[in-house]
Design a protein around this motif. Sequence first.
Motif, PDB file in Angstrom:
ATOM      1  N   PRO A 170       0.657  -1.212  -0.047  1.00  0.00           N
ATOM      2  CA  PRO A 170       0.055  -0.013   0.045  1.00  0.00           C
ATOM      3  C   PRO A 170       0.707   1.291   0.053  1.00  0.00           C
ATOM      4  O   PRO A 170       0.377   2.220  -0.263  1.00  0.00           O
ATOM      5  N   ASP A 171       2.194   1.382   0.370  1.00  0.00           N
ATOM      6  CA  ASP A 171       2.829   2.378   0.619  1.00  0.00           C
ATOM      7  C   ASP A 171       3.979   2.119  -0.313  1.00  0.00           C
ATOM      8  O   ASP A 171       5.050   1.394  -0.137  1.00  0.00           O
ATOM      9  N   ASP A 172       4.238   3.182  -1.475  1.00  0.00           N
ATOM     10  CA  ASP A 172       5.407   3.060  -2.421  1.00  0.00           C
ATOM     11  C   ASP A 172       6.777   3.617  -1.427  1.00  0.00           C
ATOM     12  O   ASP A 172       7.724   2.922  -1.922  1.00  0.00           O
ATOM     13  N   ASP A 173       6.612   4.364  -0.571  1.00  0.00           N
ATOM     14  CA  ASP A 173       7.941   4.755   0.002  1.00  0.00           C
ATOM     15  C   ASP A 173       8.660   3.846   0.845  1.00  0.00           C
ATOM     16  O   ASP A 173       9.728   3.596   1.186  1.00  0.00           O
ATOM     17  N   VAL A 186       5.431  -2.420   2.587  1.00  0.00           N
ATOM     18  CA  VAL A 186       5.309  -3.656   3.503  1.00  0.00           C
ATOM     19  C   VAL A 186       4.055  -4.559   3.393  1.00  0.00           C
ATOM     20  O   VAL A 186       3.193  -4.178   2.755  1.00  0.00           O
ATOM     21  N   VAL A 187       4.395  -5.795   3.490  1.00  0.00           N
ATOM     22  CA  VAL A 187       3.480  -6.917   3.542  1.00  0.00           C
ATOM     23  C   VAL A 187       3.694  -7.864   4.605  1.00  0.00           C
ATOM     24  O   VAL A 187       4.944  -7.767   5.260  1.00  0.00           O
ATOM     25  N   GLU A 209       6.816  -8.105   7.174  1.00  0.00           N
ATOM     26  CA  GLU A 209       6.334  -7.910   8.961  1.00  0.00           C
ATOM     27  C   GLU A 209       5.887  -9.012   9.217  1.00  0.00           C
ATOM     28  O   GLU A 209       5.577  -9.912   8.755  1.00  0.00           O
ATOM     29  N   GLY A 210       6.810  -9.513  10.208  1.00  0.00           N
ATOM     30  CA  GLY A 210       6.652 -10.537  11.090  1.00  0.00           C
ATOM     31  C   GLY A 210       7.878 -11.656  10.720  1.00  0.00           C
ATOM     32  O   GLY A 210       7.846 -12.680  11.279  1.00  0.00           O
ATOM     33  N   HIS A 211       8.888 -11.278   9.807  1.00  0.00           N
ATOM     34  CA  HIS A 211       9.693 -12.278   9.326  1.00  0.00           C
ATOM     35  C   HIS A 211      11.076 -12.047  10.561  1.00  0.00           C
ATOM     36  O   HIS A 211      11.116 -11.158  10.993  1.00  0.00           O
TER      37      HIS A 211
END
Length: 197
Positions: free
Chosen positions: A98-101, A104-105, A131-133
């Motif tokens: 969702p954020d190009d800058d 994050v997924v 996220e969560g790795h």
Amino acid sequence: MTMEAFASSVEKLLGHALLQSFVRLGELTLVIRPQAYADAMRTLRDHPDCRFEQLIDLCGMDYRDYGDGAWDGARFAVVVHVLSLTHNRRVRVRVFCPDDDLPVVTSMIDLWPAANWFEREAFDLYGIVFEGHPDLRRILTDYGFIGHPFRKDFPLSGHVEMRYDPVQQRVIYQPVSIEPREVTPRIVRDESYGAGR
């Protein structure tokens, strides 16, 4: 079950988590909402009609300038290929960050431990954060490497170069000394090439 029937079944199963689905080259592609990515992937793995037990590939994508600049969606995406050994099917799943800058997924390691190195590679080459790795660090470039080399805005010659310094007796980094230039290949055309065959 035909591909069309399977696609319809998966669409109903995923419901609001699904943004788009289409069949191309005999394979179903699902575009998932980023907020519903983890739940949708768990459904694909655990639901008896799906049973995608194996993650066979995960990669990052940079859609900057895609379609000669006609693309107006999110810049970064993660594409996952999963395999159902039970039903002998493959599915491609795409989720846009969702954020190009700061792309994050959610990490898929809890569902498929095989995602570990694939996610590290996508982080290293595209800068996509999972996220969560549990151990998200570079895997192909050096730890001191600056930037993410598969991004379309990464300079062709990089930012720094490394060389061995005999005085310091170690590898050092210094700004790139290569002058950027455009090389146009010289094309030699032989009009009679292949004529005698």
